[in-house]
Enzyme design. Structure first.
Site, PDB file in Angstrom:
ATOM      1  N   LYS A  89     -47.075  -1.322   5.175  1.00 20.16           N
ATOM      2  CA  LYS A  89     -48.387  -0.677   5.175  1.00 20.16           C
ATOM      3  C   LYS A  89     -48.262   0.806   4.845  1.00 20.16           C
ATOM      4  CE  LYS A  89     -52.452  -0.236   8.215  1.00 20.16           C
ATOM      5  NZ  LYS A  89     -53.012  -0.618   9.532  1.00 20.16           N
ATOM      6  N   SER A 148     -57.388  -2.360   9.328  1.00 21.43           N
ATOM      7  CA  SER A 148     -56.953  -1.581   8.183  1.00 21.43           C
ATOM      8  C   SER A 148     -55.718  -2.155   7.476  1.00 21.43           C
ATOM      9  CB  SER A 148     -56.653  -0.149   8.627  1.00 21.43           C
ATOM     10  OG  SER A 148     -55.603  -0.123   9.587  1.00 21.43           O
ATOM     11  N   SER A 204     -56.489  -3.821  13.908  1.00 16.59           N
ATOM     12  CA  SER A 204     -56.140  -3.760  12.488  1.00 16.59           C
ATOM     13  C   SER A 204     -55.040  -4.701  12.027  1.00 16.59           C
ATOM     14  CB  SER A 204     -55.763  -2.326  12.110  1.00 16.59           C
ATOM     15  OG  SER A 204     -56.899  -1.499  12.138  1.00 16.59           O
TER      16      SER A 204
END
Length: 446
Positions: free
Chosen positions: A73, A147, A171
């Site tokens: 990420k 996210s 997330s």
């Protein structure tokens, strides 16, 4: 596509090389990425070099992730890459060392083939930014969540078997639910966090997204530095409480999302667990306590940027609220302690809480970053309210696939337990995987 467990075993056993596993992943990325926009960076040549270095190691049999291609990420440091965090306002400075979780994955033999797209500063529950809109492999008109939506889209489309994510208000679990994956937010301190400027007051944790429970457990064991977590055990006779009541008063819960939690409870009862409908009471103050940390955490992250003029309007508004929270001496711990006492009272009679992971199907994949702050907050809270309570407490929680909605998108349940019970959650998820197997990737990529 092999699972991560299968890939590592094949590389360690000599029937597959890390370079071959990497080339297969890169080929899938080249085919599928243009439609989904899951990745900010495809590290093709660097990944090949890293794979060759893994193949040259003499300790392949001892590497838990030997030759396994992964996605990381875009909010943790990777040597030689910038950490953009989905924003035009972040410096493009190349990192000189890996974040600790990246170091652990590399040390375990993983090969980083790409960096995922995220919403700006990983604040919101959809994945769109200046890098464009990331789309759900199950239906490209819907979001893969946020996210960690880029990581989820990459795994759910079969680009890779596992990916790194992190979870400050859901997330990991929200994208897992949106895309039919397994995802776990470990409890506070199980995996090193060090996310942004303060990890959103200890609400944010690093964790895995995967297509199988075994892969999820394997990656979590590497991130946590605890090999025992890789062994998915067996469980029996657990006390399971099923609750479909939303944390915030007045939020509607889609009947199919509520029903999948109830049906999952019936499956577990049939497997010998003691299952009962037991609605958990969320204190009224928990919502403001979570939001104040979300707002103030955003402001702390914004405060590290040299030039905030390039931030989107929604992020600026979020940070402005955060400055107000900090100015009056917040966030305070009183509401968190009230919520902790309520949760501990509930769990005196329950080993595992089972809820829907989402309240509504994933929302549309739009340029939410160009919309107003309030529209973003309302849409996020309305479709995904069940995750955040457990970030506030720092308790482990995970998302497990639970069928398909009549609209064609996946369904999911959330499992929650006391601190230190990650192994139990993984074992229960493994049992569900046997009772109700799921497709590893989205229909278009099978």
């Amino acid at each position: 596509m092999l699972t991560a467990v299968e890939t590592a075993a094949a590389v360690a056993g000599g029937s597959l090389t890390a370079r071959e596993a990497t080339e297969l992943a890169l080929a899938r990325i080249a085919e599928r990425e243009p439609k989904l926009n899951a990745l900010r960076v495809v590290r093709a040549e660097k990944a090949r070099s890293e794979a060759d270095a893994v193949d040259a190691r003499g300790d392949l049999a001892t590497l838990p992730l030997a030759g396994v291609p992964i996605i990381v990420k875009d909010n943790v440091a990777i040597t030689g890459e910038s950490t953009n965090s989905g924003s035009l306002a972040t410096p493009r400075t190349l990192q000189t060392e890996d974040h600790e979780v990246v170091r652990r994955m590399r040390e375990a033999g993983a090969v980083i083939v790409g960096i995922s797209n995220v919403p700006e500063l990983c604040v919101f529950g959809t994945t769109d930014s200046a890098e464009g809109i990331t789309r759900n492999p199950w239906d490209v008109s819907h979001t893969p969540g946020g996210s960690s939506g880029g990581s989820a889209a990459a795994v759910a489309s079969g680009m890779v078997a596992i990916a790194h994510g992190n979870d400050g208000m859901g997330s990991i679990r929200i994208p897992a639910a949106c895309t039919g994956l397994v995802g776990i937010k470990p409890g506070l301190g199980v995996v090193v966090s060090e996310l942004g400027n303060g990890s959103w007051f200890d609400m944010a944790e690093n964790g895995p997204l995967a297509t199988t429970v075994a892969d999820c457990a394997l990656m979590l064991s590497v991130l946590a530095g605890d090999p025992a977590l890789a062994e998915v055990g067996e469980v029996a006779g657990l006390r399971v409480g099923v609750s479909v009541k939303p944390p915030q008063v007045g939020l509607p819960v889609d009947r199919h999302w509520a029903a999948t939690a109830q049906v999952t409870g019936e499956l577990l009862a049939g497997a010998g667990h003691e299952v009962r409908r037991a609605e958990i009471r969320y204190p009224m103050r928990f919502g403001p306590a979570s939001l104040s940390r979300w707002f103030a955490g955003t402001q702390l992250d914004v405060s590290t940027l040299p030039d905030t003029s390039m931030l989107s309007k929604r992020t600026k508004r979020q940070a402005r609220w955060g400055r107000m929270v900090l100015a009056v001496g917040g966030p305070r711990d009183g509401a968190r302690e009230v919520w902790r006492r309520a949760a501990e009272k509930y769990f005196a009679d329950v080993d595992v809480l089972l809820t829907p992971t989402l309240a509504q199907p994933p929302i549309e994949a739009l340029a939410w970053s160009e919309r107003g702050w309030l529209a973003n907050v309302v849409s996020n809270v309305r479709y995904a309210p069940f995750a955040a309570p457990w970030n506030l407490l720092g308790w482990p929680a995970m998302a497990v696939p639970a069928g398909v909605h009549p609209g064609g998108l996946p369904l999911s349940v959330q499992l929650v337990a006391r601190p230190g019970a990650e192994g139990m959650l993984l074992a229960l998820a493994g049992q569900l995987e046997q009772l109700r197997p799921w497709s590893r990737v989205a229909p278009a990529y099978r």
